[in-house]
Design an enzyme around this catalytic site. Structure first.
Site, PDB file in Angstrom:
ATOM      1  N   ASP A 172       0.875  -1.184   0.000  1.00  0.00           N
ATOM      2  CA  ASP A 172       0.000   0.000   0.000  1.00  0.00           C
ATOM      3  C   ASP A 172       0.910   1.231   0.000  1.00  0.00           C
ATOM      4  OD1 ASP A 172      -1.864   1.982   0.632  1.00  0.00           O
ATOM      5  OD2 ASP A 172      -2.962   0.778   2.032  1.00  0.00           O
ATOM      6  N   GLY A 216       3.841   1.177   1.136  1.00  0.00           N
ATOM      7  CA  GLY A 216       5.187   0.626   0.961  1.00  0.00           C
ATOM      8  C   GLY A 216       6.036   0.683   2.223  1.00  0.00           C
TER       9      GLY A 216
HETATM   10  C1  PRP Z   1      -1.144  -4.883   5.641  1.00  0.00           C
HETATM   11  C2  PRP Z   1      -0.503  -5.797   4.590  1.00  0.00           C
HETATM   12  C3  PRP Z   1       0.915  -5.317   4.529  1.00  0.00           C
HETATM   13  C4  PRP Z   1       0.806  -3.857   4.907  1.00  0.00           C
HETATM   14  C5  PRP Z   1       0.917  -3.021   3.685  1.00  0.00           C
HETATM   15  O1  PRP Z   1      -0.955  -5.425   6.888  1.00  0.00           O
HETATM   16  O2  PRP Z   1      -0.588  -7.143   4.967  1.00  0.00           O
HETATM   17  O3  PRP Z   1       1.742  -6.007   5.442  1.00  0.00           O
HETATM   18  O4  PRP Z   1      -0.479  -3.643   5.523  1.00  0.00           O
HETATM   19  O5  PRP Z   1       0.749  -1.658   4.004  1.00  0.00           O
HETATM   20  P1  PRP Z   1       1.866  -0.573   3.728  1.00  0.00           P
HETATM   21  O6  PRP Z   1       2.409  -0.809   2.342  1.00  0.00           O
HETATM   22  O7  PRP Z   1       1.094   0.721   3.819  1.00  0.00           O
HETATM   23  O8  PRP Z   1       2.916  -0.684   4.767  1.00  0.00           O
HETATM   24  P2  PRP Z   1      -1.885  -5.034   8.137  1.00  0.00           P
HETATM   25  O9  PRP Z   1      -1.219  -3.969   8.943  1.00  0.00           O
HETATM   26  O10 PRP Z   1      -3.261  -4.745   7.650  1.00  0.00           O
HETATM   27  O11 PRP Z   1      -1.840  -6.326   9.027  1.00  0.00           O
HETATM   28  P3  PRP Z   1      -2.352  -7.816   8.690  1.00  0.00           P
HETATM   29  O12 PRP Z   1      -1.506  -8.308   7.522  1.00  0.00           O
HETATM   30  O13 PRP Z   1      -2.046  -8.555   9.937  1.00  0.00           O
HETATM   31  O14 PRP Z   1      -3.804  -7.760   8.339  1.00  0.00           O
END
Ligand code: PRP
Length: 178
Positions: free
Chosen positions: A103, A105
């Site tokens: 998302d 990154g």
């Molecule tokens: C989500 C996804 C990635 C991260 C991407 O995890 O699984 O790890 O967000 O976002 P970014 O590029 O903005 O850093 P989330 O925090 O939703 O946790 P989860 O995987 O446990 O649902």
């Protein structure tokens, strides 16, 4: 389980793409010995399970867990914290980090810095989804499943408040369903 959410990427399309990603990873790591897949919890668990079972090269699975948003007031937006580390060292090994979505990154950027400092032989990234409109960090996705628009998606591992993770398709969650 009944589901009336709009489907963005069908289970059949995911299935085909996961096979292609596994073939690309196989080809690039044919002489790499045992590949280390590092799944980022929780969202990657279904994608990783399907991807790993389609690889033909020797591989082992590790998991790592981070929180992707600063939950404390003192933290910067996009701050990432390590919640659980991999179990075995990765020095001298060929590594692919497996994400469900990139998302902003921030998560992948943090993980690449963390893991690169441990001197793996190679370090690549695989993400099922990418939202380029939202990405701020300068991260490379070596193996990408699908580029998607800036909508909230659930299913195939992705959740909203821990719901919808086990839907077979990747669906859009409209604002009035959150
Ligand atoms: C989500 C996804 C990635 C991260 C991407 O995890 O699984 O790890 O967000 O976002 P970014 O590029 O903005 O850093 P989330 O925090 O939703 O946790 P989860 O995987 O446990 O649902």
């Amino acid at each position: 389980m009944g589901n009336d959410l709009p489907v963005l990427i069908s289970a059949a399309a995911i299935d085909r793409r996961v096979t292609e990603l596994a073939e690309a990873i196989d080809e690039d790591h044919a002489d790499a010995g045992t590949l280390v897949l590092v799944g980022v919890l929780k969202g990657s668990f279904i994608f990783l399970a399907d991807l790993a079972r389609r690889l033909r090269i020797p591989h082992r699975v590790e998991f790592i867990a981070v929180s992707s948003y600063g939950s404390l007031e003192s933290e910067q937006p996009g701050a990432v914290r390590l919640l659980m580390d991999v179990r075995h060292p990765i020095a001298g090994q060929h590594v692919v980090v497996v994400e469900d979505i990139v998302d902003t990154g921030s998560t992948l950027d943090y993980l690449l810095r963390l893991l690169a400092a441990r001197n793996p032989s190679s370090l690549k990234t695989c993400s099922l989804l990418h939202k380029p409109e939202r990405t701020k960090a300068d991260v490379t996705i070596d193996y990408l499943g699908f580029t998607i628009p800036d909508v909230w998606v659930v299913g195939y591992g992705l959740d909203f408040a821990e719901r919808h993770r086990t839907l077979p398709d990747i669906c859009e969650l409209p604002p009035d369903r959150r």
